[in-house]
Design a protein around this motif. Structure first.
Motif, mmCIF file in Angstrom:
data_model
loop_
_atom_site.group_PDB
_atom_site.id
_atom_site.type_symbol
_atom_site.label_atom_id
_atom_site.label_comp_id
_atom_site.label_asym_id
_atom_site.label_seq_id
_atom_site.Cartn_x
_atom_site.Cartn_y
_atom_site.Cartn_z
ATOM 1 N N TYR A 155 27.792 16.706 40.204
ATOM 2 C CA TYR A 155 28.010 17.619 39.083
ATOM 3 C C TYR A 155 29.429 17.427 38.551
ATOM 4 O O TYR A 155 30.342 17.063 39.311
ATOM 5 N N PRO A 156 29.643 17.664 37.257
ATOM 6 C CA PRO A 156 30.989 17.506 36.698
ATOM 7 C C PRO A 156 31.915 18.618 37.194
ATOM 8 O O PRO A 156 31.477 19.744 37.442
ATOM 9 N N VAL A 157 33.174 18.276 37.310
ATOM 10 C CA VAL A 157 34.177 19.244 37.765
ATOM 11 C C VAL A 157 35.359 19.203 36.801
ATOM 12 O O VAL A 157 35.934 18.136 36.573
ATOM 13 N N LEU A 158 35.701 20.346 36.244
ATOM 14 C CA LEU A 158 36.891 20.459 35.404
ATOM 15 C C LEU A 158 38.030 20.974 36.276
ATOM 16 O O LEU A 158 37.958 22.087 36.804
ATOM 17 N N VAL A 159 39.047 20.158 36.435
ATOM 18 C CA VAL A 159 40.193 20.521 37.271
ATOM 19 C C VAL A 159 41.321 21.012 36.369
ATOM 20 O O VAL A 159 41.761 20.293 35.467
ATOM 21 N N PHE A 181 42.065 17.681 33.991
ATOM 22 C CA PHE A 181 41.224 16.495 33.803
ATOM 23 C C PHE A 181 39.788 16.821 34.216
ATOM 24 O O PHE A 181 39.521 17.785 34.939
ATOM 25 N N LEU A 182 38.877 15.981 33.723
ATOM 26 C CA LEU A 182 37.456 16.171 33.980
ATOM 27 C C LEU A 182 36.933 15.052 34.861
ATOM 28 O O LEU A 182 37.183 13.876 34.602
ATOM 29 N N LEU A 183 36.211 15.430 35.918
ATOM 30 C CA LEU A 183 35.565 14.465 36.799
ATOM 31 C C LEU A 183 34.082 14.411 36.452
ATOM 32 O O LEU A 183 33.396 15.440 36.490
ATOM 33 N N MET A 184 33.599 13.223 36.099
ATOM 34 C CA MET A 184 32.205 13.068 35.695
ATOM 35 C C MET A 184 31.523 12.028 36.590
ATOM 36 O O MET A 184 31.741 10.826 36.443
ATOM 37 N N PRO A 185 30.714 12.466 37.571
ATOM 38 C CA PRO A 185 30.058 11.521 38.482
ATOM 39 C C PRO A 185 29.033 10.657 37.755
ATOM 40 O O PRO A 185 28.351 11.126 36.831
ATOM 41 N N LEU A 186 28.927 9.422 38.172
ATOM 42 C CA LEU A 186 27.897 8.510 37.669
ATOM 43 C C LEU A 186 26.915 8.271 38.805
ATOM 44 O O LEU A 186 27.232 7.595 39.789
ATOM 45 N N VAL A 187 25.730 8.843 38.676
ATOM 46 C CA VAL A 187 24.718 8.763 39.728
ATOM 47 C C VAL A 187 23.411 8.299 39.103
ATOM 48 O O VAL A 187 22.973 8.834 38.076
ATOM 49 N N SER A 188 22.797 7.290 39.715
ATOM 50 C CA SER A 188 21.525 6.771 39.222
ATOM 51 C C SER A 188 20.532 6.744 40.373
ATOM 52 O O SER A 188 20.752 6.063 41.375
ATOM 53 N N ARG A 189 19.467 7.507 40.237
ATOM 54 C CA ARG A 189 18.419 7.569 41.265
ATOM 55 C C ARG A 189 19.028 7.836 42.647
ATOM 56 O O ARG A 189 18.728 7.155 43.632
ATOM 57 N N ASN A 190 19.903 8.811 42.701
ATOM 58 C CA ASN A 190 20.586 9.240 43.931
ATOM 59 C C ASN A 190 21.539 8.190 44.499
ATOM 60 O O ASN A 190 22.045 8.349 45.616
ATOM 61 N N ARG A 191 21.785 7.138 43.736
ATOM 62 C CA ARG A 191 22.768 6.135 44.155
ATOM 63 C C ARG A 191 24.095 6.433 43.464
ATOM 64 O O ARG A 191 24.148 6.621 42.253
ATOM 65 N N ARG A 192 25.159 6.467 44.249
ATOM 66 C CA ARG A 192 26.486 6.788 43.717
ATOM 67 C C ARG A 192 27.073 5.536 43.070
ATOM 68 O O ARG A 192 27.479 4.606 43.759
ATOM 69 N N ASP A 209 33.413 23.825 27.777
ATOM 70 C CA ASP A 209 32.129 23.710 28.471
ATOM 71 C C ASP A 209 31.198 22.782 27.701
ATOM 72 O O ASP A 209 30.413 22.046 28.297
ATOM 73 N N GLU A 210 31.294 22.809 26.369
ATOM 74 C CA GLU A 210 30.463 21.931 25.550
ATOM 75 C C GLU A 210 30.817 20.466 25.792
ATOM 76 O O GLU A 210 29.932 19.603 25.849
ATOM 77 N N ASP A 211 32.123 20.184 25.946
ATOM 78 C CA ASP A 211 32.542 18.815 26.282
ATOM 79 C C ASP A 211 31.900 18.371 27.600
ATOM 80 O O ASP A 211 31.401 17.248 27.720
ATOM 81 N N MET A 212 31.922 19.275 28.573
ATOM 82 C CA MET A 212 31.370 18.951 29.889
ATOM 83 C C MET A 212 29.872 18.686 29.803
ATOM 84 O O MET A 212 29.370 17.706 30.377
ATOM 85 N N HIS A 213 29.143 19.531 29.082
ATOM 86 C CA HIS A 213 27.695 19.367 28.983
ATOM 87 C C HIS A 213 27.343 18.072 28.245
ATOM 88 O O HIS A 213 26.407 17.363 28.633
ATOM 89 N N SER A 214 28.096 17.766 27.184
ATOM 90 C CA SER A 214 27.839 16.546 26.415
ATOM 91 C C SER A 214 28.074 15.306 27.272
ATOM 92 O O SER A 214 27.254 14.375 27.287
#
Length: 235
Positions: A155-159, A181-192, A209-214
């Motif tokens: 999940y994204p995290v806004l620090v 800063f914003l942390l945005m994980p890249l996960v594909s089919r449960n693979r990090r 919050d809109e930036d995070m959702h987008s």
């Protein structure tokens, strides 16, 4: 006179609402056009450099998500590490103004911007941020690190207030040199796959919050495209 005052007030209120609605629709039209451009490249490309160029350009371009700066960390499963791989953005206000003026004058679409970045700036951006990228190395076993937490949590995290944040390593905060800063994980089919770190180091615009959702919506096709391109390279 009282009736006229009421009618005029109602007219002004409706006029403001219509202007707001028109602005909203214009923004949504641009967003749909942008996502269409982005989706076309991400779905069709198996070239890792092209995918990364489009992804990072989309995050930092004014026609995209409009963040000032973005770092990409890639997962090295064999070594059990997250490593700094690529970055894009200005290092100071002067460079930022120069870049923004150049983009506004040429009025390029997202795909052209990404192609220009790949051909002319990919290696220079990597060299420009080399001092930061080479230090962005985080063991995946460090589950208490905020980046690994975000990646494992998917999940994204806004620090915010990073320099005094109890979960942020002081060295990591000083390395990025920004308080938010914003942390945005890249996960594909449960693979990090990796992690995107984005910030507004120049404008200091608040990340909403809109930036995070987008960006969260954007992160799924990017992660899949990176995984596909990486597998294609291996083949």
């Amino acid at each position: 006179a009282p009736v006229f005052s009421l009618v005029h007030g109602e007219y002004q209120r409706q006029k403001t609402q219509i202007q707001s609605l028109v602005s909203f629709l214009d923004n949504k039209t641009l967003e749909i056009r942008f996502l269409h451009e982005l989706g076309f490249v991400l779905q069709s490309s198996v070239d890792l450099e092209e995918v990364l160029s489009v992804a990072l350009t989309a995050i930092t371009a004014g026609k995209g998500f409009g963040m000032n700066r973005a770092f990409l960390l890639m997962t090295d499963r064999d070594a059990g590490l997250l490593k700094g791989y690529l970055a894009i953005g200005p290092r100071n206000l002067e460079e930022a103004n120069q870049t923004w003026n150049e983009i506004s004058q040429k009025d390029m679409d997202l795909q052209t911007l990404a192609q220009s970045f790949r051909q002319n700036k990919l290696s220079t951006e990597r060299a420009k941020f080399h001092d930061i990228l080479e230090q962005l190395v985080i063991p995946l076993s460090h589950t208490d690190h905020i980046v690994v937490k975000a990646l494992d949590g998917k999940y994204p995290v806004l620090v915010e207030d990073a320099f005094h944040h109890p979960d942020v390593d002081p060295h990591f905060a000083s390395l990025l040199g920004v308080d938010t800063f914003l942390l945005m994980p890249l996960v594909s089919r449960n693979r990090r796959i990796g992690m995107i770190i984005a910030d507004n180091c120049i404008t200091h615009r608040h990340i909403t919050d809109e930036d995070m959702h987008s960006l969260e919506t954007f992160s799924f096709p990017v992660a899949f495209a990176i995984e596909r391109a990486t597998l294609y390279d291996r083949l």
